[in-house]
Design a protein around this motif. Structure first.
Motif, mmCIF file in Angstrom:
data_model
loop_
_atom_site.group_PDB
_atom_site.id
_atom_site.type_symbol
_atom_site.label_atom_id
_atom_site.label_comp_id
_atom_site.label_asym_id
_atom_site.label_seq_id
_atom_site.Cartn_x
_atom_site.Cartn_y
_atom_site.Cartn_z
ATOM 1 N N SER A 152 0.890 -0.831 -0.003
ATOM 2 C CA SER A 152 0.107 0.113 -0.049
ATOM 3 C C SER A 152 1.218 1.130 -0.083
ATOM 4 O O SER A 152 0.516 2.117 -0.547
ATOM 5 N N LEU A 153 2.030 1.438 0.575
ATOM 6 C CA LEU A 153 2.861 2.497 1.064
ATOM 7 C C LEU A 153 3.622 2.337 -0.538
ATOM 8 O O LEU A 153 4.122 3.401 -0.687
ATOM 9 N N ALA A 154 3.912 1.645 -0.993
ATOM 10 C CA ALA A 154 4.460 1.721 -2.378
ATOM 11 C C ALA A 154 3.948 2.233 -3.369
ATOM 12 O O ALA A 154 4.345 2.619 -4.523
ATOM 13 N N LEU A 155 2.373 1.853 -3.828
ATOM 14 C CA LEU A 155 1.397 2.182 -4.412
ATOM 15 C C LEU A 155 1.178 3.357 -4.071
ATOM 16 O O LEU A 155 0.993 4.526 -5.564
ATOM 17 N N PRO A 200 13.433 2.256 3.558
ATOM 18 C CA PRO A 200 14.363 2.860 4.040
ATOM 19 C C PRO A 200 14.089 4.869 3.014
ATOM 20 O O PRO A 200 15.020 5.475 3.703
ATOM 21 N N PRO A 201 12.996 5.021 2.998
ATOM 22 C CA PRO A 201 12.596 6.407 3.081
ATOM 23 C C PRO A 201 12.575 6.684 4.119
ATOM 24 O O PRO A 201 12.349 8.672 4.481
ATOM 25 N N GLY A 202 12.583 6.473 5.889
ATOM 26 C CA GLY A 202 11.931 6.433 6.786
ATOM 27 C C GLY A 202 10.686 5.712 8.359
ATOM 28 O O GLY A 202 10.997 4.227 6.809
ATOM 29 N N PRO A 203 10.751 5.929 8.622
ATOM 30 C CA PRO A 203 10.128 5.540 9.526
ATOM 31 C C PRO A 203 8.436 5.548 9.089
ATOM 32 O O PRO A 203 8.149 5.937 8.461
ATOM 33 N N ALA A 204 7.648 4.043 8.444
ATOM 34 C CA ALA A 204 6.563 3.929 8.855
ATOM 35 C C ALA A 204 5.577 3.819 9.715
ATOM 36 O O ALA A 204 5.980 2.988 11.042
ATOM 37 N N ARG A 205 4.544 4.121 9.940
ATOM 38 C CA ARG A 205 3.721 4.156 11.202
ATOM 39 C C ARG A 205 2.313 3.928 10.706
ATOM 40 O O ARG A 205 1.612 4.568 10.038
ATOM 41 N N GLU A 223 13.427 -3.290 -2.882
ATOM 42 C CA GLU A 223 14.653 -2.803 -2.438
ATOM 43 C C GLU A 223 14.205 -2.662 -0.387
ATOM 44 O O GLU A 223 15.013 -2.018 0.538
ATOM 45 N N TRP A 224 13.038 -2.194 -0.173
ATOM 46 C CA TRP A 224 12.649 -2.419 1.004
ATOM 47 C C TRP A 224 13.006 -3.846 1.880
ATOM 48 O O TRP A 224 13.505 -3.335 3.168
ATOM 49 N N ILE A 225 12.765 -4.633 1.182
ATOM 50 C CA ILE A 225 12.961 -5.869 1.693
ATOM 51 C C ILE A 225 14.366 -6.070 1.897
ATOM 52 O O ILE A 225 14.753 -6.577 3.286
ATOM 53 N N ALA A 226 15.167 -5.879 0.895
ATOM 54 C CA ALA A 226 16.701 -6.124 1.413
ATOM 55 C C ALA A 226 16.986 -5.505 2.278
ATOM 56 O O ALA A 226 18.155 -5.526 3.247
ATOM 57 N N ALA A 227 16.183 -4.275 2.809
ATOM 58 C CA ALA A 227 16.982 -2.833 3.471
ATOM 59 C C ALA A 227 16.561 -3.578 5.260
ATOM 60 O O ALA A 227 17.463 -3.678 5.994
ATOM 61 N N ARG A 228 16.039 -4.744 5.047
ATOM 62 C CA ARG A 228 15.823 -5.496 6.872
ATOM 63 C C ARG A 228 14.744 -5.081 8.121
ATOM 64 O O ARG A 228 15.571 -5.136 8.436
ATOM 65 N N GLY A 229 14.416 -4.120 7.412
ATOM 66 C CA GLY A 229 13.742 -3.053 8.460
ATOM 67 C C GLY A 229 13.052 -3.919 9.453
ATOM 68 O O GLY A 229 12.325 -4.904 9.045
ATOM 69 N N ARG A 230 13.411 -3.506 10.495
ATOM 70 C CA ARG A 230 12.723 -3.903 12.278
ATOM 71 C C ARG A 230 11.466 -3.448 11.862
ATOM 72 O O ARG A 230 10.639 -2.234 10.907
ATOM 73 N N ILE A 231 10.283 -4.153 12.438
ATOM 74 C CA ILE A 231 9.046 -4.129 13.067
ATOM 75 C C ILE A 231 8.663 -4.233 14.140
ATOM 76 O O ILE A 231 8.861 -4.960 14.983
ATOM 77 N N ALA A 232 7.571 -3.197 14.206
ATOM 78 C CA ALA A 232 7.079 -3.471 15.326
ATOM 79 C C ALA A 232 5.651 -2.812 15.741
ATOM 80 O O ALA A 232 5.126 -2.082 15.134
ATOM 81 N N ILE A 233 5.095 -3.209 17.393
ATOM 82 C CA ILE A 233 3.455 -3.214 17.264
ATOM 83 C C ILE A 233 3.686 -2.168 18.503
ATOM 84 O O ILE A 233 3.969 -3.289 19.568
ATOM 85 N N ASP A 234 3.145 -1.442 18.336
ATOM 86 C CA ASP A 234 3.073 -0.092 19.205
ATOM 87 C C ASP A 234 1.525 -0.381 19.744
ATOM 88 O O ASP A 234 0.184 -0.308 19.105
ATOM 89 N N LEU A 282 11.341 -12.106 4.871
ATOM 90 C CA LEU A 282 10.253 -12.278 3.946
ATOM 91 C C LEU A 282 11.785 -12.503 2.526
ATOM 92 O O LEU A 282 12.697 -11.213 2.342
ATOM 93 N N ALA A 283 11.522 -13.112 1.610
ATOM 94 C CA ALA A 283 12.061 -13.350 0.430
ATOM 95 C C ALA A 283 12.464 -12.572 -0.543
ATOM 96 O O ALA A 283 12.443 -12.003 -1.681
ATOM 97 N N SER A 284 10.675 -12.755 -1.178
ATOM 98 C CA SER A 284 10.545 -11.472 -1.913
ATOM 99 C C SER A 284 8.613 -12.116 -2.112
ATOM 100 O O SER A 284 7.965 -12.179 -1.548
ATOM 101 N N ILE A 285 7.995 -10.381 -2.484
ATOM 102 C CA ILE A 285 6.763 -9.911 -2.217
ATOM 103 C C ILE A 285 7.068 -9.611 -4.003
ATOM 104 O O ILE A 285 7.167 -8.607 -4.774
ATOM 105 N N ASP A 286 5.603 -10.359 -4.413
ATOM 106 C CA ASP A 286 5.308 -10.496 -5.828
ATOM 107 C C ASP A 286 4.408 -9.584 -5.540
ATOM 108 O O ASP A 286 3.108 -9.711 -5.321
ATOM 109 N N VAL A 287 3.685 -8.818 -6.707
ATOM 110 C CA VAL A 287 2.371 -8.172 -6.767
ATOM 111 C C VAL A 287 1.852 -8.188 -8.576
ATOM 112 O O VAL A 287 2.441 -8.180 -9.841
#
Ligand SMILES: [Zn+2]
Length: 295
Positions: free
Chosen positions: A148-151, A253-258, A225-236, A272-277
């Protein structure tokens, strides 16, 4: 259902990634004469189907009563109002913040327990979520948010007016147009309306068909690109209960998403290895199929 009862809201442990716990039965009853037995406990690791935005299905797993293990075939959201009437799923007439209401997680049993369900109240039980299925739903849900964010980013030039922006600063097409999101193991299907009201809001839906291939390529490249950066995910969360508010946070990579989200997620994008759309235009709508693959 329909009998009167009272119980405090259920404490949920899935936001912390817990999948097994001991708990005390606070409510147990059959849903109608022939319906399955539903058990509510004081706390649970089970994620139930949400009653207002039913995107992620309820967890499955087991409940151990005494020495007997019963399959839990679904987890549902229930609520009790000030008059003590129990409501289930879409029939819940209240919002989760309404005073005097308790929100509960119901575990739907495949086979009825021995004896009267009411006798189970006060019993200690063991709850265990089917973790393989949970992981596949978490992967699909995480991939769905990233899509949704990439779209939103790839559609940013199609807005003539600037609408509300998302957490990364893109015009929020997802928020403005989504009608339904369905999450299944490893996959999500998101439907977006492209009709008159969206055009009125300033979106150039006529230009979209000619741009569809470029949008798909752009979304796919961003997701890799986003998967390759291996960002951490947290639930608040602002509280421990099923009706507390929760947010999904992810380092990208563009910044923290929430994003506000009541579902379950992976802990790290490196899982994740890949995301296909697959993006297609149907009758007055854009349909996006997102498939996550495990690394
Ligand atoms: Zn979500």
């Amino acid at each position: 259902m329909g009998e009167t009862t009272s119980a405090p809201s259920t404490v949920v442990l899935f936001p912390q990634g817990v999948s097994v716990c001991e708990a005390t039965v606070v409510l147990a009853e059959a849903a109608g004469d022939e319906g399955p037995v539903v058990i509510v406990t004081d706390r649970t690791p089970f994620h139930p189907l949400d009653h207002t935005w039913p995107d992620q299905p309820g967890d499955r797993g087991t409940i151990t009563l005494g020495r007997r293990e019963h399959a839990v075939v679904d987890a549902v959201t229930m609520a009790v109002g000030p008059d003590g009437t129990l409501h289930r799923g879409e029939e819940i007439p209240a919002r989760r913040t309404d005073p005097g209401w308790s929100f509960l997680v119901g575990h739907v049993l495949e086979t009825p327990p021995d004896g009267s369900p009411a006798d189970l109240v006060g019993e200690q039980v063991g709850l265990a979520v089917d973790v393989a299925r949970r992981s596949s739903l978490s992967a699909a849900h995480t991939a769905c948010h990233l899509m949704s964010l990439a779209l939103n980013m790839e559609l940013r030039d199609l807005w003539r007016k600037v609408p509300r922006t998302d957490c990364l600063g893109s015009p929020d097409f997802d928020q403005a147009a989504i009608t339904r999101s369905s999450i299944t193991p490893w996959e999500s299907v998101d439907r977006y309306r492209l009709g008159k009201s969206l055009r009125k809001a300033g979106f150039d839906a006529e230009a979209l068909p000619g741009r569809l291939d470029a949008v798909r390529e752009g979304v796919t490249a961003r997701l890799s690109e986003w998967i390759a950066a291996r960002g951490r995910i947290a639930i608040d969360t602002d509280g421990p209960w099923i009706n507390s508010r929760r947010w999904w946070g992810c380092e990208l990579p563009p910044g923290p998403a929430r994003l506000p989200c009541g579902g379950t997620h992976l802990g790290n994008l490196g899982e994740l290895a890949s995301i296909d759309v697959r993006i297609v235009i149907g009758e007055g709508e854009l349909v996006v199929n997102t498939t996550a693959k495990q690394s």
